[in-house]
Design an enzyme around this catalytic site. Structure first.
Site: not given
Lengths: 461, 295
Positions: B134, B127-130
């Protein structure tokens, strides 16, 4: 909250991980017989006008599910058939009924009985649309093929068998740099083995569809793209994905030869955007073609490719499997054997240029490349052991056709003039593996090799 | 083929590029992406993050992942149509404790997030941008949905080097802040973010909120202690570590920091916020944790 409903594909408390999805299981579920053969995706070639970027949803439309196409399982239990019905509920009910009749599955031609208390989870599937073998609507079978297994004795027995057969656990932390270790590797590859059957290009699109381009033109294009990928220092995945996109596009759309290079650079642009940390810009791809195509043409083609392929770029390639299989092959050695990795990669890349290799599954090419690489570097022992068979899901006999074809390619029996890959792997940074003398592979298949399958047959789980 | 205006109507602006719209008495969220203007990589075609987002979303079929319904074009714009969800997790839940209508609700939400992350990791997706922004909630069904996959990408095993300048700073893991191991961060990065969200659900404020990498690391070490070779093998060999780590600090007692948590909850939180990525619990193991007994 009811955990049954919470997540499709989630792991419920107390459950052990599902049975490993084998190639035989995947084939059985999808009704395909040969590992190396591929489904014949026949598509009507109509010049339908398309709205740009249309139909790319990740949900199925009920209007798509029509007809009573029936696919009978030819490999697994003979009384199992999967029929596409008109509603999602009917599909689920039919699947549940069919799955309940399965008492055993085949793996490597041996019978593995399913314990009576093993629970088969009803798969949460979208409406299966159209024929089961259509490219865009291939059924998602990973949910069906991995029934959770609660039988501890069975798992213990499997572990004992693995030890007895000398299968190395390549996912154990001790074997790897812990920073790159992923506990998800088995799950990932279970999914990938099933998904490689989906979204495959036609193996005969040159005969069936294309009128202006030939296999040799395709070869010239890909040979040039290898040089481009070297020039821009692109990761191998970008090259493999580029070729996949080109072949899938050519499987569905008529292309004039003067537009073939445009298709090639556009597919590399898309693949770069997907795979690279910092992708080359459109202008650079125009420049590399000596400005044969304008920026506007490349961008228009980009939209066309993404539209036609429905933005479906997550595809397993030969490189995906190579990583896993090389790791399995390396487990035999005390230290990392970089020549093995380079040679396997070299052999696999050679197949990209060769149109005839579209008939083989990516995993089959990867397994064959690793087998030849091991054999080339060491003839003191047979290159295929129980660990290799376990992780590739291939017996050595199943690799014969592909290995012989790949060995011919390595020997360059046709005297191919496309040398970008050979020149690339003659470099010292790749240990000059392209200069290694190929070893005859016929002997690998002449002797009746005793493989892990004997033990599988004798042992009832 | 129906045009955009024929297919969808009753547009209601949510933000500059996001609209709520209707079709056949159903609501949808529409995200507009301009392909050809200067803002989006100066006319470089379809942005890479859109290619990744659509491609990844098309692979997924999960109750806790927002569904991509449609993709349409209209001139230089790309329109992504998603299922509509009525509540933002951060704005409505994390900042308003009353929204958690019963004690078990936080646990259920955490379980859903972890289960989704485990599902994604098993499908080769980071995911890297949880972060809470979001995450959306369907209040009626109490189902969380993870949205916005722009920073997500597939990964390989073994993992290759990926860009480290991703993810909201507050939810960035120590290994990313350190750029540990030549940017070869992996699945533990997402688990760290879930740990931060768990802490935020309990405290109703961000667990860490430093405005820069150095200050954020200092906050992390203030709570969890400064890493050592014993707790994080190889940490001292990281380039520039001495400047980043500051003076040695002892870990705080999490039981005092989170008095509302039972021992199982504290154990799970500490395992998700383990400084060493190699020792951090996986999402797959986290969903089996005793803390979720009875969920």
């Amino acid at each position: 909250m009811d955990r049954e409903n919470a997540v499709m594909g989630g792991v419920r408390e107390g459950e052990e991980r599902g049975v490993r999805v084998t190639r035989a299981m995947a084939r059985a579920a999808l009704g395909w017989v040969s590992a190396s053969s591929r489904p014949s995706f026949k598509k009507e070639c109509k010049n339908n006008s398309r709205t740009a970027l249309a139909d790319v949803s990740n949900i199925s439309r009920k209007s798509q599910a029509r007809g009573g196409y029936k696919k009978t399982n030819t490999k697994g239990s003979s009384n199992v058939s999967i029929q596409v019905l008109s509603t999602q509920e009917d599909v689920r009910a039919e699947l549940a009924k069919d799955l309940s009749t399965i008492s055993m599955v085949q793996t490597h031609d041996a019978i593995v009985e399913r314990p009576e208390d093993t629970e088969l989870v009803q798969p949460s599937m979208s409406v299966m649309a159209g024929p089961l073998l259509s490219m865009q609507n291939s059924m998602k079978s990973d949910e069906i093929l991995s029934p959770p297994n609660k039988d501890i004795d069975m798992i213990t027995e499997k572990l004992k068998l693995s030890e007895r057969l000398g299968i190395v656990d390549i996912d154990s932390v001790e074997l790897k740099d812990p920073q790159v270790w992923s506990s998800y590797a088995p799950d990932i590859y279970n999914n990938i083995f099933v998904r490689e059957f989906e979204r495959r290009p036609l193996s005969d699109y040159m005969d069936k569809l294309q009128q202006d381009i030939t296999p040799s033109m395709r070869g010239i294009l890909i040979d040039w793209l290898v040089e481009v990928s070297e020039e821009y220092k692109l990761v191998p995945d970008t090259l493999y994905l580029t070729v996949n996109l080109i072949d899938r596009f050519l499987s569905q759309s008529l292309v004039q030869k003067q537009r073939l290079q445009l298709l090639g650079v556009t597919c590399m642009l898309i693949a770069s955007k997907y795979e690279e940390i910092c992708a080359p810009r459109v202008e650079e791809f125009c420049f590399i073609t000596d400005n044969t195509y304008t920026k506007a043409e490349v961008l228009k083609m980009e939209s066309g490719v993404l539209n036609l392929l429905h933005f479906q770029l997550s595809v397993p390639t030969t490189k995906t499997f190579l990583r896993r299989f090389i790791l399995a092959a390396q487990s035999s050695y005390k230290v990392s054997y970089v020549e093995l990795e380079f040679l396997a990669n070299y052999l696999a890349e050679l197949t990209l240029v060769e149109y005839s290799f579209l008939q083989f599954l990516p995993s089959l090419i990867a397994a064959s490349a690793v087998l030849i690489a091991r054999w080339t570097l060491n003839q003191s022992e047979h290159p295929w052991n129980s660990t290799m068979e376990h992780y590739t899901n291939y017996k050595v006999s199943e690799l014969k056709t592909t290995v012989l074809a790949l060995a011919d390619l390595q020997l360059d029996t046709k005297g191919c003039s496309l040398n970008a890959i050979r020149e690339k792997y003659k470099q010292q940074k790749f240990k000059s593996v392209a200069n290694l003398s190929p070893k005859p592979v016929q002997s690998l298949f002449e002797a009746q090799v005793k493989t892990v399958n004997d033990a599988y047959v004798k042992t009832k789980y | 083929m129906l045009t955009l205006r024929e297919k969808y109507y009753d547009f209601d602006q949510i933000s500059s590029k996001v609209f709520k719209c209707r079709r056949d008495d159903q609501f949808f969220t529409m995200k507009i992406v301009s392909i050809l203007n200067e803002e989006n990589q100066a006319n470089n075609g379809v942005p890479y993050w859109i290619i990744r987002e659509i491609s990844i979303l098309k692979e997924l079929d999960h109750i806790n992942i927002v569904r991509l319904i449609d993709v349409m074009t209209d001139g230089p714009d790309l329109f992504l149509v998603f299922e509509y969800l009525d509540n933002e997790f951060q704005a409505d839940f994390l900042k308003n404790p009353k929204m958690f209508m019963y004690p078990q609700m936080k646990k259920e939400f955490l379980y859903q997030i972890l289960n989704t992350v485990a599902y994604l990791h098993a499908r080769k997706i980071l995911l890297r941008d949880l972060r809470p922004e979001n995450i959306l909630v369907n209040v009626r069904t109490q189902v969380l949905k993870i949205a916005l996959f722009g920073a997500a990408r597939t990964f390989e095993a073994p993992l290759e080097a990926y860009s480290s300048s991703v993810g909201c700073l507050s939810y960035r893991s120590p290994e990313v802040l350190f750029q540990f191991g030549c940017e070869k961060y992996s699945t533990p990065n997402d688990v760290w973010a879930v740990g931060c969200i768990f802490g935020e659900m309990l405290l109703h404020r961000p667990l860490f909120s430093g405005p820069s990498d150095v200050e954020l690391l200092d906050e992390i070490f203030t709570l969890l202690g400064t890493p050592t070779e014993e707790t994080w093998p190889g940490v001292t060999s990281i380039c520039g570590t001495c400047a980043l780590m500051g003076p040695p600090q002892q870990p705080k007692d999490l039981a005092k920091e989170f008095p509302m948590l039972n021992p199982d909850g504290l154990d799970l939180l500490s395992k998700m916020l383990c400084l060493c990525p190699n020792y951090r619990i996986s999402a797959e193991d986290a969903v089996k944790h005793p803390y979720f007994k009875g969920v």
